[in-house]
Design a protein around this motif. Structure first.
Motif, PDB file in Angstrom:
ATOM      1  N   MET A   1       0.675  -1.090   0.101  1.00  0.00           N
ATOM      2  CA  MET A   1       0.024  -0.086   0.007  1.00  0.00           C
ATOM      3  C   MET A   1       0.877   1.405   0.062  1.00  0.00           C
ATOM      4  N   LYS A   2       0.513   2.366  -0.830  1.00  0.00           N
ATOM      5  CA  LYS A   2       1.333   3.547  -0.888  1.00  0.00           C
ATOM      6  C   LYS A   2       0.492   4.536  -0.020  1.00  0.00           C
ATOM      7  N   ASN A   3       1.427   5.564   0.133  1.00  0.00           N
ATOM      8  CA  ASN A   3       0.889   6.738   0.608  1.00  0.00           C
ATOM      9  C   ASN A   3       0.335   6.498   2.281  1.00  0.00           C
ATOM     10  N   ILE A   4       0.781   5.594   2.954  1.00  0.00           N
ATOM     11  CA  ILE A   4       0.407   5.345   4.291  1.00  0.00           C
ATOM     12  C   ILE A   4       1.466   6.450   5.359  1.00  0.00           C
ATOM     13  N   SER A   5       0.651   7.084   6.230  1.00  0.00           N
ATOM     14  CA  SER A   5       1.238   7.929   6.914  1.00  0.00           C
ATOM     15  C   SER A   5       2.026   6.924   8.149  1.00  0.00           C
ATOM     16  N   ASN A   6       2.573   7.742   9.021  1.00  0.00           N
ATOM     17  CA  ASN A   6       3.424   7.079  10.396  1.00  0.00           C
ATOM     18  C   ASN A   6       2.377   7.225  11.509  1.00  0.00           C
ATOM     19  N   SER A  18     -19.825 -11.122  17.756  1.00  0.00           N
ATOM     20  CA  SER A  18     -18.539 -11.172  17.295  1.00  0.00           C
ATOM     21  C   SER A  18     -17.873  -9.702  17.589  1.00  0.00           C
ATOM     22  N   ALA A  19     -16.424  -9.883  17.223  1.00  0.00           N
ATOM     23  CA  ALA A  19     -15.685  -8.751  17.672  1.00  0.00           C
ATOM     24  C   ALA A  19     -14.940  -8.553  16.313  1.00  0.00           C
ATOM     25  N   ARG A  20     -14.492  -7.036  16.124  1.00  0.00           N
ATOM     26  CA  ARG A  20     -13.706  -6.665  14.728  1.00  0.00           C
ATOM     27  C   ARG A  20     -12.886  -5.727  15.227  1.00  0.00           C
ATOM     28  N   ALA A  21     -11.702  -5.795  14.200  1.00  0.00           N
ATOM     29  CA  ALA A  21     -10.621  -4.704  14.757  1.00  0.00           C
ATOM     30  C   ALA A  21     -10.614  -3.915  13.300  1.00  0.00           C
ATOM     31  N   ILE A  22     -10.417  -2.695  13.412  1.00  0.00           N
ATOM     32  CA  ILE A  22     -10.136  -1.889  12.364  1.00  0.00           C
ATOM     33  C   ILE A  22      -9.213  -1.101  12.166  1.00  0.00           C
ATOM     34  N   LEU A  23      -8.159  -1.037  11.159  1.00  0.00           N
ATOM     35  CA  LEU A  23      -6.664  -0.283  11.273  1.00  0.00           C
ATOM     36  C   LEU A  23      -6.841   0.936  10.519  1.00  0.00           C
ATOM     37  N   MET A  24      -6.838   2.052  11.035  1.00  0.00           N
ATOM     38  CA  MET A  24      -7.021   3.406  10.473  1.00  0.00           C
ATOM     39  C   MET A  24      -5.734   4.125  10.138  1.00  0.00           C
ATOM     40  N   ASP A  25      -5.718   4.680   8.948  1.00  0.00           N
ATOM     41  CA  ASP A  25      -4.713   5.726   8.986  1.00  0.00           C
ATOM     42  C   ASP A  25      -5.174   7.099   9.714  1.00  0.00           C
ATOM     43  N   ALA A  26      -4.797   7.395  10.879  1.00  0.00           N
ATOM     44  CA  ALA A  26      -5.228   8.554  11.547  1.00  0.00           C
ATOM     45  C   ALA A  26      -5.305   9.963  10.706  1.00  0.00           C
ATOM     46  N   GLU A  27      -4.236  10.180  10.036  1.00  0.00           N
ATOM     47  CA  GLU A  27      -4.001  11.363   9.328  1.00  0.00           C
ATOM     48  C   GLU A  27      -4.885  11.435   8.137  1.00  0.00           C
ATOM     49  N   THR A  28      -5.012  10.423   7.368  1.00  0.00           N
ATOM     50  CA  THR A  28      -5.830  10.539   5.848  1.00  0.00           C
ATOM     51  C   THR A  28      -7.248  10.208   6.270  1.00  0.00           C
ATOM     52  N   GLY A  29      -7.676   9.375   7.350  1.00  0.00           N
ATOM     53  CA  GLY A  29      -8.966   8.930   7.825  1.00  0.00           C
ATOM     54  C   GLY A  29      -9.344   7.579   6.821  1.00  0.00           C
ATOM     55  N   LYS A  30      -8.206   7.173   6.187  1.00  0.00           N
ATOM     56  CA  LYS A  30      -8.423   5.756   5.348  1.00  0.00           C
ATOM     57  C   LYS A  30      -8.514   4.560   6.016  1.00  0.00           C
ATOM     58  N   ALA A 518     -10.671  14.423  15.758  1.00  0.00           N
ATOM     59  CA  ALA A 518     -10.422  13.090  15.065  1.00  0.00           C
ATOM     60  C   ALA A 518     -11.675  12.877  14.314  1.00  0.00           C
ATOM     61  N   GLN A 519     -12.753  13.386  14.685  1.00  0.00           N
ATOM     62  CA  GLN A 519     -14.078  12.998  14.332  1.00  0.00           C
ATOM     63  C   GLN A 519     -14.170  13.637  12.853  1.00  0.00           C
ATOM     64  N   GLU A 520     -13.664  14.931  12.822  1.00  0.00           N
ATOM     65  CA  GLU A 520     -13.551  15.765  11.491  1.00  0.00           C
ATOM     66  C   GLU A 520     -12.585  15.085  10.496  1.00  0.00           C
ATOM     67  N   LYS A 521     -11.466  14.595  10.889  1.00  0.00           N
ATOM     68  CA  LYS A 521     -10.492  13.893  10.062  1.00  0.00           C
ATOM     69  C   LYS A 521     -10.788  12.700   9.510  1.00  0.00           C
ATOM     70  N   MET A 522     -11.275  11.782  10.467  1.00  0.00           N
ATOM     71  CA  MET A 522     -11.391  10.414  10.284  1.00  0.00           C
ATOM     72  C   MET A 522     -12.930   9.827   9.877  1.00  0.00           C
ATOM     73  N   GLY A 523     -13.868  10.993   9.902  1.00  0.00           N
ATOM     74  CA  GLY A 523     -15.143  10.472   9.832  1.00  0.00           C
ATOM     75  C   GLY A 523     -15.643  10.351   8.498  1.00  0.00           C
ATOM     76  N   MET A 524     -16.487   9.214   8.306  1.00  0.00           N
ATOM     77  CA  MET A 524     -17.116   8.575   6.983  1.00  0.00           C
ATOM     78  C   MET A 524     -17.935   9.721   6.588  1.00  0.00           C
ATOM     79  N   GLY A 525     -18.445   9.586   5.226  1.00  0.00           N
ATOM     80  CA  GLY A 525     -19.518  10.386   4.711  1.00  0.00           C
ATOM     81  C   GLY A 525     -20.814   9.919   4.880  1.00  0.00           C
ATOM     82  N   ILE A 526     -21.883  10.438   4.321  1.00  0.00           N
ATOM     83  CA  ILE A 526     -23.155  10.095   4.430  1.00  0.00           C
ATOM     84  C   ILE A 526     -23.396   9.263   3.094  1.00  0.00           C
ATOM     85  N   SER A 527     -24.045   8.100   3.265  1.00  0.00           N
ATOM     86  CA  SER A 527     -24.417   7.038   2.207  1.00  0.00           C
ATOM     87  C   SER A 527     -25.545   7.313   1.606  1.00  0.00           C
TER      88      SER A 527
END
Length: 560
Positions: A1-6, A18-30, A518-527
């Motif tokens: 994967m390219k363009n992943i922040s630190n 069930s349980a789930r884990a999500i790995l997020m790029d906190a800078e890009t919100g991806k 963090a909400q502003e930068k990492m939040g998802m849009g409206i579907s």
């Protein structure tokens, strides 16, 4: 994967199944990776007795699933291990467990390994209803009503911490003899991986403490032991095992130990945030803010609101609870919800499947593979087909009124003795029409919660929805919008809870200074946005009044 922040973070969400884990790029919100795994023992139905409202999770389910999902997301992204800065965990709540003096859940000991009373007591476990009645009756006679904020004006819930503790210690003397304290799952897991085990050392979170455990600044923290000892001697000393300080969802409680860093495929540089309630994390992930209510719609629902603090915060009666600095630090957090939503539809589906599973499946002149395929196809297509046909029925032709109290009522005004009803049936009533009435009932329950807030001075300008139902059930969501008479914005993620705690982890790591950032930068849009049909809304205004009147007909709700 390219363009992943630190600056990567992990959010871990423990749900009912069930349980789930999500790995997020906190800078890009991806979102970089997602892993979901069912609890193996729970999946088999172990340690549960639904007829008696007993639902338990074995601690090993939590530990094994945590290792699996975190390792999977880390291994999905080759550069992740060295770039992950923080991790945060939320769990369905209140889901406590009895621990010994060393902080070990009793079911992890050989002598209690198969004992359900030594396991985590799931949020929907209602075995403590009678014990909860005792708590509420006793609290009204005490000089301070400690249930005032943890239960909406003095109606403590059987789903909450102390009702479960009282039930377990009353029911099982062996558990009481060994049990030293009671710990909610989100606190136990978060503290476990930073090496804090003994109850007196645990760094417990403010959301669970304030909403479920009667903690409040107004009386200096938790109620005194004197209150619990007088309530019932079996609770004597439990509260004295708690540390005095509580922690917000963005505060660090420590770093991963060497053992847990190795088990999770991470480093000891990873910071761990205080635990969190799943619904609160879901509210964060969905973008909860002042004057916006987040409805987390799944098997049950939670309704999350935040508002500004004031010197004399208004007490909202009949809700699940409220607490300063919960959900969003610096604000007042409010929670309400329904005991069933999707579970109601699932119940109806199980009822309709009975002939196939109990008669068709036993027919000997059809081969097993064919029978299995037929049963599975009917199971998969049943609700979509009922929804398709129910949608064709004009609102004005509905003559059935159902209530959503089939698992009791959480809010407004908790009452787990209420029973579900379906009234107005006629010989002409069809399966899609009955299904339609059940969907309408869940929408009426949601409307009663929204009105409870508005009627008590809480402004609601926006309704935001997340959760499985909001993503996959357009028919249900349109009915909900029609009943509420308001647009409903659906957030473009099914993992709002995991996303919410990932946002908390980003603040814990120092990537953002405030959760709102963090909400502003990492939040998802409206579907999707569902808009109400005004004609249908007028019809539902009339039907909703009939729904409300059913509460008063005790004969129909199974009450004496």
């Amino acid at each position: 994967m390219k363009n992943i922040s630190n600056n990567l973070v992990i959010g871990v969400d423990y749900g009912t199944d069930s349980a789930r884990a999500i790995l997020m790029d906190a800078e890009t919100g991806k979102e970089l990776a997602l892993s979901v795994k069912e609890y193996p023992r729970w999946k088999k139905g172990m340690y549960c007795d639904p007829i008696n409202y007993q639902f338990r999770h074995h601690p090993l389910d939590y530990v094994e699933v945590l290792e699996y999902i975190v390792n999977e997301v880390v291994n999905t992204v080759p550069v992740a291990k060295e770039r992950i800065k923080a991790l945060a965990i939320d769990v369905t709540c209140s889901t406590p467990v009895v621990v010994d003096k060393e902080g070990t859940p009793l079911a992890l000991r050989e002598d209690f390994f198969e004992d359900p009373n030594g396991m985590f007591i799931l949020w929907k476990d209602h075995t403590g209803v009678k014990d909860c009645e005792h708590i509420n009756n006793f609290s009204k006679k005490w000089h301070t009503d400690y249930t005032r904020y943890a239960g909406g004006g003095g109606n403590y819930s059987a789903e909450h911490y102390w009702a479960k503790a009282l039930h377990i210690f009353r029911e099982d003397p062996k558990i009481k003899e060994i049990g030293h304290s009671f710990v909610d799952a989100c606190d136990w897991l978060s503290n476990l991986i930073v090496g804090l085990k003994k109850p007196e050392e645990l760094k417990r979170n403010i959301c669970t403490a304030g909403f479920k455990v009667m903690w409040n600044k107004e009386w200096g923290g938790y109620p005194p032991n004197e209150f619990f000892k007088e309530l019932d001697p079996v609770l004597d000393g439990i509260v004295d095992t708690f540390s005095k300080e509580v922690y917000t969802c963005v505060e660090t409680i420590g770093n991963l130990t060497e053992e847990w860093a190795e088990r999770l495929g991470l480093t000891t540089d990873v910071k761990v945030a205080a635990g969190n309630i799943d619904a609160h994390a879901g509210g964060i992930g969905a973008g909860v803010r002042n004057k916006a209510i987040v409805q987390i719609i799944g098997t049950s629902t939670c309704d999350i609101i935040v508002g500004p603090k004031s010197e004399n915060n208004k007490l909202i009666p009949g809700i699940s609870g409220q607490a300063d600095d919960s959900i969003i630090p610096g604000m007042v957090g409010y929670e309400a919800g329904q005991s069933v939503y999707g579970d109601y539809y699932a119940w109806f589906k199980r009822v309709l499947m009975w002939p196939l599973r109990e008669i068709f499946a036993k027919i000997d002149y059809i081969d097993k593979d064919t029978k299995d395929k037929v049963i599975q196809e009917v199971y998969d297509k049943m609700i979509p087909e009922m929804a398709r046909q129910a949608k064709l029925i004009p609102a004005k032709d509905s003559h059935i009124i159902a209530t959503d109290w089939i698992n009791g009522r959480r809010t407004p005004n908790v009452d787990y003795e209420l029973k579900g009803t379906i009234t107005g049936l006629a010989l002409s009533s069809t399966t899609p029409l009955i299904y339609k009435s059940i969907v309408e009932a869940t929408a009426y329950g949601s409307r009663s919660i929204v009105e409870q807030f508005i009627n008590n001075g809480i402004e609601i300008d926006e309704i935001i929805a997340v959760g499985g139902i909001s993503q996959k059930s357009p028919y249900v969501m349109q009915i909900l919008s029609d009943v509420l008479g308001k647009p409903i914005k659906v957030i473009a993620t099914r993992e709002a809870c995991a996303l919410g705690v990932a946002m908390c982890a980003a603040v814990t790591a120092g990537i953002y200074s405030r959760l709102e950032d963090a909400q502003e930068k990492m939040g998802m849009g409206i579907s999707t946005i569902y808009y109400p049909n005004e004609q249908n809304h007028k019809h539902y205004n009339v039907e909703y009044e009939k729904y409300k009147r059913l509460e008063k007909v005790k004969e129909l709700t199974g009450q004496p």
